[in-house]
Structure formats: C-alpha cells, structure tokens
Design a protein around this motif. Structure first.
Motif, PDB file in Angstrom:
ATOM      1  N   TRP A 101      10.481   2.927 -56.203  1.00 12.63           N
ATOM      2  CA  TRP A 101      11.068   1.978 -55.234  1.00 12.63           C
ATOM      3  C   TRP A 101      10.857   0.541 -55.716  1.00 12.63           C
ATOM      4  CZ3 TRP A 101       9.747   6.838 -53.673  1.00 12.63           C
ATOM      5  CH2 TRP A 101      10.677   7.510 -52.880  1.00 12.63           C
ATOM      6  N   ASP A 102       9.665   0.269 -56.294  1.00 16.08           N
ATOM      7  CA  ASP A 102       9.430  -1.073 -56.857  1.00 16.08           C
ATOM      8  C   ASP A 102      10.433  -1.351 -57.970  1.00 16.08           C
ATOM      9  OD1 ASP A 102       7.231  -1.434 -55.198  1.00 16.08           O
ATOM     10  OD2 ASP A 102       5.782  -0.753 -56.706  1.00 16.08           O
ATOM     11  N   VAL A 103      10.649  -0.346 -58.833  1.00  9.88           N
ATOM     12  CA  VAL A 103      11.612  -0.503 -59.934  1.00  9.88           C
ATOM     13  C   VAL A 103      12.992  -0.826 -59.365  1.00  9.88           C
ATOM     14  CG1 VAL A 103      12.834   0.726 -61.778  1.00  9.88           C
ATOM     15  CG2 VAL A 103      10.359   1.023 -61.515  1.00  9.88           C
ATOM     16  N   MET A 104      13.400  -0.072 -58.341  1.00  8.31           N
ATOM     17  CA  MET A 104      14.722  -0.306 -57.742  1.00  8.31           C
ATOM     18  C   MET A 104      14.807  -1.685 -57.096  1.00  8.31           C
ATOM     19  SD  MET A 104      16.596   2.129 -58.582  1.00  8.31           S
ATOM     20  CE  MET A 104      18.017   1.580 -57.645  1.00  8.31           C
ATOM     21  N   ASP A 105      13.721  -2.120 -56.451  1.00  5.45           N
ATOM     22  CA  ASP A 105      13.724  -3.459 -55.836  1.00  5.45           C
ATOM     23  C   ASP A 105      13.909  -4.530 -56.912  1.00  5.45           C
ATOM     24  OD1 ASP A 105      13.382  -2.392 -53.308  1.00  5.45           O
ATOM     25  OD2 ASP A 105      11.205  -2.687 -53.274  1.00  5.45           O
ATOM     26  N   HIS A 106      13.272  -4.311 -58.068  1.00  4.94           N
ATOM     27  CA  HIS A 106      13.419  -5.270 -59.180  1.00  4.94           C
ATOM     28  C   HIS A 106      14.882  -5.355 -59.626  1.00  4.94           C
ATOM     29  CE1 HIS A 106      12.587  -7.429 -62.906  1.00  4.94           C
ATOM     30  NE2 HIS A 106      13.382  -6.558 -63.499  1.00  4.94           N
ATOM     31  N   TYR A 107      15.498  -4.191 -59.853  1.00  2.00           N
ATOM     32  CA  TYR A 107      16.909  -4.198 -60.287  1.00  2.00           C
ATOM     33  C   TYR A 107      17.827  -4.750 -59.208  1.00  2.00           C
ATOM     34  CZ  TYR A 107      15.995  -1.527 -64.550  1.00  2.00           C
ATOM     35  OH  TYR A 107      15.556  -1.136 -65.784  1.00  2.00           O
ATOM     36  N   ASN A 108      17.498  -4.460 -57.953  1.00  2.00           N
ATOM     37  CA  ASN A 108      18.368  -4.914 -56.872  1.00  2.00           C
ATOM     38  C   ASN A 108      18.447  -6.442 -56.830  1.00  2.00           C
ATOM     39  OD1 ASN A 108      20.149  -3.998 -54.939  1.00  2.00           O
ATOM     40  ND2 ASN A 108      18.629  -3.912 -53.291  1.00  2.00           N
ATOM     41  N   LYS A 109      17.328  -7.108 -57.193  1.00  2.00           N
ATOM     42  CA  LYS A 109      17.340  -8.573 -57.242  1.00  2.00           C
ATOM     43  C   LYS A 109      18.103  -9.082 -58.463  1.00  2.00           C
ATOM     44  CE  LYS A 109      12.820  -8.810 -57.024  1.00  2.00           C
ATOM     45  NZ  LYS A 109      11.385  -9.129 -56.873  1.00  2.00           N
ATOM     46  N   GLY A 110      18.157  -8.254 -59.503  1.00  6.35           N
ATOM     47  CA  GLY A 110      18.800  -8.656 -60.756  1.00  6.35           C
ATOM     48  C   GLY A 110      18.028  -9.760 -61.453  1.00  6.35           C
ATOM     49  N   ASP A 111      16.727  -9.725 -61.405  1.00  7.96           N
ATOM     50  CA  ASP A 111      15.855 -10.877 -61.540  1.00  7.96           C
ATOM     51  C   ASP A 111      16.073 -11.850 -62.695  1.00  7.96           C
ATOM     52  OD1 ASP A 111      14.072 -12.307 -60.259  1.00  7.96           O
ATOM     53  OD2 ASP A 111      12.734 -10.625 -59.906  1.00  7.96           O
ATOM     54  N   GLY A 112      16.800 -12.914 -62.396  1.00  8.48           N
ATOM     55  CA  GLY A 112      17.042 -13.934 -63.410  1.00  8.48           C
ATOM     56  C   GLY A 112      16.261 -15.212 -63.196  1.00  8.48           C
ATOM     57  N   ILE A 113      15.297 -15.161 -62.251  1.00 11.34           N
ATOM     58  CA  ILE A 113      14.553 -16.381 -61.930  1.00 11.34           C
ATOM     59  C   ILE A 113      13.819 -16.907 -63.158  1.00 11.34           C
ATOM     60  CG2 ILE A 113      12.895 -17.401 -60.333  1.00 11.34           C
ATOM     61  CD1 ILE A 113      13.120 -14.627 -58.807  1.00 11.34           C
TER      62      ILE A 113
ATOM     63  N   GLU B  85      19.104   0.149 -48.331  1.00  8.79           N
ATOM     64  CA  GLU B  85      17.943   1.041 -48.394  1.00  8.79           C
ATOM     65  C   GLU B  85      18.284   2.513 -48.655  1.00  8.79           C
ATOM     66  OE1 GLU B  85      14.391   0.779 -48.325  1.00  8.79           O
ATOM     67  OE2 GLU B  85      15.125  -1.113 -49.097  1.00  8.79           O
ATOM     68  N   PRO B  86      19.260   3.099 -47.923  1.00  7.23           N
ATOM     69  CA  PRO B  86      19.558   4.517 -48.184  1.00  7.23           C
ATOM     70  C   PRO B  86      20.080   4.737 -49.612  1.00  7.23           C
ATOM     71  CG  PRO B  86      20.615   3.772 -46.150  1.00  7.23           C
ATOM     72  CD  PRO B  86      20.048   2.564 -46.806  1.00  7.23           C
ATOM     73  N   GLU B  87      20.748   3.727 -50.163  1.00  9.02           N
ATOM     74  CA  GLU B  87      21.246   3.856 -51.540  1.00  9.02           C
ATOM     75  C   GLU B  87      20.083   3.833 -52.537  1.00  9.02           C
ATOM     76  OE1 GLU B  87      25.709   1.988 -51.374  1.00  9.02           O
ATOM     77  OE2 GLU B  87      24.080   0.527 -51.299  1.00  9.02           O
TER      78      GLU B  87
ATOM     79  N   LYS C  62       6.024   3.012 -48.254  1.00  9.11           N
ATOM     80  CA  LYS C  62       6.091   2.675 -46.820  1.00  9.11           C
ATOM     81  C   LYS C  62       5.144   1.529 -46.489  1.00  9.11           C
ATOM     82  CE  LYS C  62       8.601   6.232 -44.932  1.00  9.11           C
ATOM     83  NZ  LYS C  62       8.417   7.642 -45.344  1.00  9.11           N
ATOM     84  N   VAL C  63       4.026   1.419 -47.252  1.00  5.03           N
ATOM     85  CA  VAL C  63       3.088   0.334 -46.951  1.00  5.03           C
ATOM     86  C   VAL C  63       3.228  -0.858 -47.890  1.00  5.03           C
ATOM     87  CG1 VAL C  63       1.353   1.723 -45.771  1.00  5.03           C
ATOM     88  CG2 VAL C  63       1.244   1.496 -48.256  1.00  5.03           C
ATOM     89  N   SER C  64       3.811  -0.641 -49.087  1.00  5.52           N
ATOM     90  CA  SER C  64       3.924  -1.766 -50.023  1.00  5.52           C
ATOM     91  C   SER C  64       5.237  -1.732 -50.789  1.00  5.52           C
ATOM     92  CB  SER C  64       2.742  -1.723 -51.001  1.00  5.52           C
ATOM     93  OG  SER C  64       3.072  -2.447 -52.176  1.00  5.52           O
ATOM     94  N   ARG C  65       5.987  -2.800 -50.646  1.00  7.29           N
ATOM     95  CA  ARG C  65       7.201  -2.970 -51.456  1.00  7.29           C
ATOM     96  C   ARG C  65       7.115  -4.368 -52.066  1.00  7.29           C
ATOM     97  NH1 ARG C  65      11.559   0.562 -49.783  1.00  7.29           N
ATOM     98  NH2 ARG C  65      12.983  -0.668 -51.067  1.00  7.29           N
ATOM     99  N   SER C  66       6.185  -4.521 -53.034  1.00  5.52           N
ATOM    100  CA  SER C  66       5.856  -5.860 -53.531  1.00  5.52           C
ATOM    101  C   SER C  66       7.039  -6.549 -54.217  1.00  5.52           C
ATOM    102  CB  SER C  66       4.681  -5.767 -54.497  1.00  5.52           C
ATOM    103  OG  SER C  66       5.025  -4.918 -55.580  1.00  5.52           O
ATOM    104  N   GLN C  67       7.984  -5.774 -54.729  1.00  8.58           N
ATOM    105  CA  GLN C  67       9.101  -6.372 -55.469  1.00  8.58           C
ATOM    106  C   GLN C  67      10.325  -6.620 -54.586  1.00  8.58           C
ATOM    107  OE1 GLN C  67       8.597  -7.234 -58.642  1.00  8.58           O
ATOM    108  NE2 GLN C  67       6.536  -6.427 -58.309  1.00  8.58           N
ATOM    109  N   ARG C  68      10.215  -6.164 -53.344  1.00 10.91           N
ATOM    110  CA  ARG C  68      11.391  -6.203 -52.483  1.00 10.91           C
ATOM    111  C   ARG C  68      11.795  -7.647 -52.167  1.00 10.91           C
ATOM    112  NH1 ARG C  68      11.254  -2.710 -47.051  1.00 10.91           N
ATOM    113  NH2 ARG C  68      13.406  -2.934 -46.371  1.00 10.91           N
ATOM    114  N   ASP C  69      13.080  -7.893 -52.208  1.00 15.28           N
ATOM    115  CA  ASP C  69      13.596  -9.220 -51.916  1.00 15.28           C
ATOM    116  C   ASP C  69      13.916  -9.312 -50.434  1.00 15.28           C
ATOM    117  OD1 ASP C  69      14.784 -11.594 -51.654  1.00 15.28           O
ATOM    118  OD2 ASP C  69      16.199 -11.343 -53.298  1.00 15.28           O
TER     119      ASP C  69
END
Ligand code: HEC
Ligand code: HEC
Length: 353
Positions: free
Chosen positions: A267-279, A295-297, A329-336
């Motif tokens: 889920w962390d990996v997916m959150d990273h890609y979802n942001k497309g992180d270019g910062i 989320e369901p995707e 469920k308790v940690s999504r550190s990469q989630r935007d």
C-alpha cells in the motif's frame, strides 16, 4: 556444492555471515529487513533483493554494476559491510582447508579448489532458483478462477490507468518469460527527499574513481553515495538516483520495498506511485505521473501483485498479506492526504499585516 557454498559462513571474514544470511530461502531469499546487516552488525544502505529468478536479470544489483552471477558473487565476499573477507584468496583458502570441499571440487571440476570454480558453483546453484507457477500464471494460461475478481481488476489497472506496465514490462522478449521488468533503470523518486543528491553527485565525481568496481561496490553498500544509483556506474546526469526496475514475482513476500527498503507495505508503494512523486527531483522519469487511483483501485492492484506469489511461498504470502493489511490500516506514511483524498487540511491563518 554451489548450494553448500551459498550457506557457507566461512566465506566471511569472521565466519559468521553466509550468502543465505541475507538471502534466506525461508524468506523467499531475502532477509526481510529494510537494509542488510553484514559482519559485526555493520548496516548497509541497500535492501537485499530476492535471488529467485535472478538468473534472468540482464544486470545484477540495483544499479546494474555487474551483469553475470559469477561477477556478482565475488563482491559480497570482500565487501566490508557484508562478508568482509580480506580478499577472495583468503576465502578460497578457508574453503581449501576443508577436506570435504577438496574432494567435491575435484569431483565437480577435476581440479583443486580455486576462485573461478567456487564462483561458478555458486552461480550455478542460483541458476536453479527459477520461481513461477503462481495463481496469476494459471489465470493467464486460461483458468479464469485462479485469481480473485479484485486481482483481475488490478491486472487491468496495472496495464492501463496505473501505468505500471510502462516499466514492469510483461515479457522479456529475449527469453519469452514474463518477469515484469524491462532490464532498464529509472528515477522514480525514492529517497530523493532525504538526501541532497546534487552535492553527492559532485562528491562522487571528485572522490570515486569511475570503473573501480570494488570501490563502487563499497560506496553503494556502505556510504551516502548509495542514493546516486546508476550514476555511480555510468556518471551520466540522467542516471542520477535511478535504479533497476525489479521483477515483481513473489513481491508480496520480498518486502520491505525499493532499493533502500524505505516502504514497508505494498500500500505504501502504491501511495508513492499514486503521487507520481516529482517533488524536488529534476531527474524524475517522464513516465512517473500522478495516477488519481481511488482506494478500491489501490486494493485491486495490491491483490494482483499478491497473485504473483509462487506455490512454495503461499503460506508465507497469506501471513504477509494479513500483516500488511493490518499495518496499512494504522499507517499509510506515503499517502497523499492533501492532493487526492479526504477533506483538505485546514489552511493556516493568514499572517498579520
Ligand atoms: C550482508 C547481506 C548480504 C550478503 C552476505 C550477501 N548479499 Fe547478495 N545482496 C545483498 C544486498 C543488500 C544486495 C543489493 C545490493 C545493491 O544492489 O547494491 C544484494 C544483491 C545480490 C544479487 C543481485 C540480485 C538482483 O536482483 O540484482 C545477487 C545475485 C546476490 N546478492 C547474491 C549473493 C551471493 C551469491 C552472496 C554470497 C556470495 C550474497 N549475495 C551475499 C545483501 C547480501
Ligand atoms: C517509470 C518506471 C516505473 C513505473 C511506471 C512503475 N515502476 Fe515500479 N519500479 C520501478 C523502479 C525503477 C523500481 C525500483 C526503484 C527504487 O528502488 O528506487 C520499482 C520498484 C517497484 C516495486 C518494489 C519492488 C521491490 O522488490 O522492492 C514495486 C512493488 C513496484 N515497483 C510496483 C509497481 C507498480 C504496482 C506500478 C504501477 C502503479 C509501478 N511499479 C510503476 C520502475 C517503475
């Protein structure tokens, strides 16, 4: 005999660390740690990849600093952060002092223990570690019910909206097996925010002789220069902080994820890609884009990734899936939380005039 050598702690300087210490078959040939720990508790900078299917890699290591399994096997033996032998010769002589090895080398190669045969025996063992036959393989071969509906949606997303197939290519044309990698290197923004990559690149130019393989190996495992990735090998600007696209087979059981093990769940990996992180990352691959996955995707893509687990790791995979679900469920550190999901955070009050 290659297998015996893979499990042989006497290849290390103090007799405590074998290849299998960091590539443990019970953990799908990884160590389950963010970054590996070598002799005397020395902590490296990189995550141990699985050896399963490493025989298909065109390049070995996260930065592809060598191409063959034989060249690869020589490096950890002397790397001071891994097995720390003073020299390969030292390791060879410890093996030579064992009568059992003397006999087996003679039987296998018709000559006394030597470096070249030792490395090729280890590489030959690694070439036996192919791992396929996952539920996904059954699905793609026509068994419609081999994976869940969620995993089927995830497979569809993987190839469309989530854009994963741009790099995790479906087949390696040369060998006609699906490994989900392109044998190429990309900067996808992992670790960029924690390091000052520009000054590190200048430091590498000044201090590290290009093409000095043992020096590059030591820097990659044991120094801050590690984050420069492929740049350490090529010294091309565009390779700064780019890393090898890893295959995705058995990925559920080979975490933590990425070259620095910085993400604990899929889920962390997916959150990273979802942001497309270019910062703050001028070298980001052009194929990295914000994805706007709901989320369901995200759950669907994870279900697809979990379907790539080979049968010998099914039990481990079931346990790991449950662990990651609970953790996510308790940690999504990469989630935007600011850009894509939930209510917008409260704006700070305007500064006084
Ligand atoms: C202290 C832990 C440790 C030990 C001991 C160790 N490795 Fe590794 N191995 C790693 C790490 C970490 C990497 C990734 C390093 C990098 O990419 O810079 C790696 C990478 C590899 C790779 C490349 C895989 C890929 O997908 O690119 C192979 C193959 C490999 N190791 C085999 C071996 C063999 C054979 C031995 C014993 C001679 C060994 N390792 C000893 C931690 C270890
Ligand atoms: C631009 C190319 C690119 C795209 C697009 C891409 N990946 Fe990756 N992927 C990589 C690279 C390169 C790495 C290694 C990066 C690193 O460690 O710094 C990686 C690493 C991973 C890992 C970690 C594997 C491990 O062993 O640590 C997973 C899981 C993964 N990708 C899944 C996906 C999924 C799912 C998608 C689609 C949402 C995707 N990737 C899209 C190139 C890409």
């Amino acid at each position: 005999m290659g297998q015996k050598l893979f499990f042989e702690p006497r290849l290390s300087g103090d007799g405590t660390v074998a290849c299998a210490t960091c590539h443990d078959p019970a953990r799908a040939f990884t160590d389950g740690r963010p970054v590996s720990v070598g002799i005397q508790g020395r902590v490296g900078q990189r995550n141990a990849p699985t050896i399963l299917n490493a025989l298909y890699n065109k390049h070995q290591f996260w930065d592809g600093r060598v191409d063959t399994l034989e060249q690869q096997a020589a490096l950890p033996i002397t790397n001071p952060f891994e097995m720390g032998s003073a020299s390969i010769g030292d390791a060879v002589s410890r093996i030579t002092s064992d009568k059992n090895y003397q006999t087996r080398f003679m039987q296998a190669f018709g000559r006394a223990v030597n470096e070249q045969d030792m490395l090729s025996a280890i590489a030959e063992y690694e070439r036996t570690l192919a791992s396929f036959d996952s539920p996904f393989d059954h699905f793609i071969a026509g068994e419609a019910n081999a994976i869940s509906e969620s995993a089927k949606r995830g497979w569809e997303l993987f190839n469309t909206k989530a854009r994963c197939n741009l790099c995790h290519a479906l087949a390696d044309n040369q060998r006609d097996v699906t490994l989900f990698m392109d044998n190429d290197f990309h900067n996808i923004g992992v670790g960029i925010l924690r390091h000052h990559v520009g000054p590190l690149a200048q430091q590498a130019e000044r201090e590290l002789a290009q093409g000095n393989l043992p020096a590059v190996d030591t820097a990659a495992i044991g120094s801050d220069l590690s984050v420069l990735g492929r740049f350490l090998v090529t010294r091309e600007q565009e390779d700064i902080a780019s890393f090898k696209t890893p295959g995705l087979r058995n990925v559920l059981v080979t975490g933590p994820y990425f070259h620095d093990g910085s993400m604990e769940t899929l889920w962390d990996v997916m959150d990273h890609y979802n942001k497309g992180d270019g910062i703050m990352n001028p070298w980001l691959d052009k194929d990295m884009q914000p994805l706007a996955l709901m989320e369901p995707e995200i759950d669907d893509v994870v279900a697809f990734l979990a379907s790539l687990t080979s049968p010998q790791y099914k039990e481990l995979g079931d346990r790991e899936y449950a662990r990651q679900v609970a953790l996510s469920k308790v940690s999504r550190s990469q989630r935007d939380t600011q850009r894509a999901f939930g209510p917008k955070p409260k704006q700070p009050p305007p500064p006084p005039l």
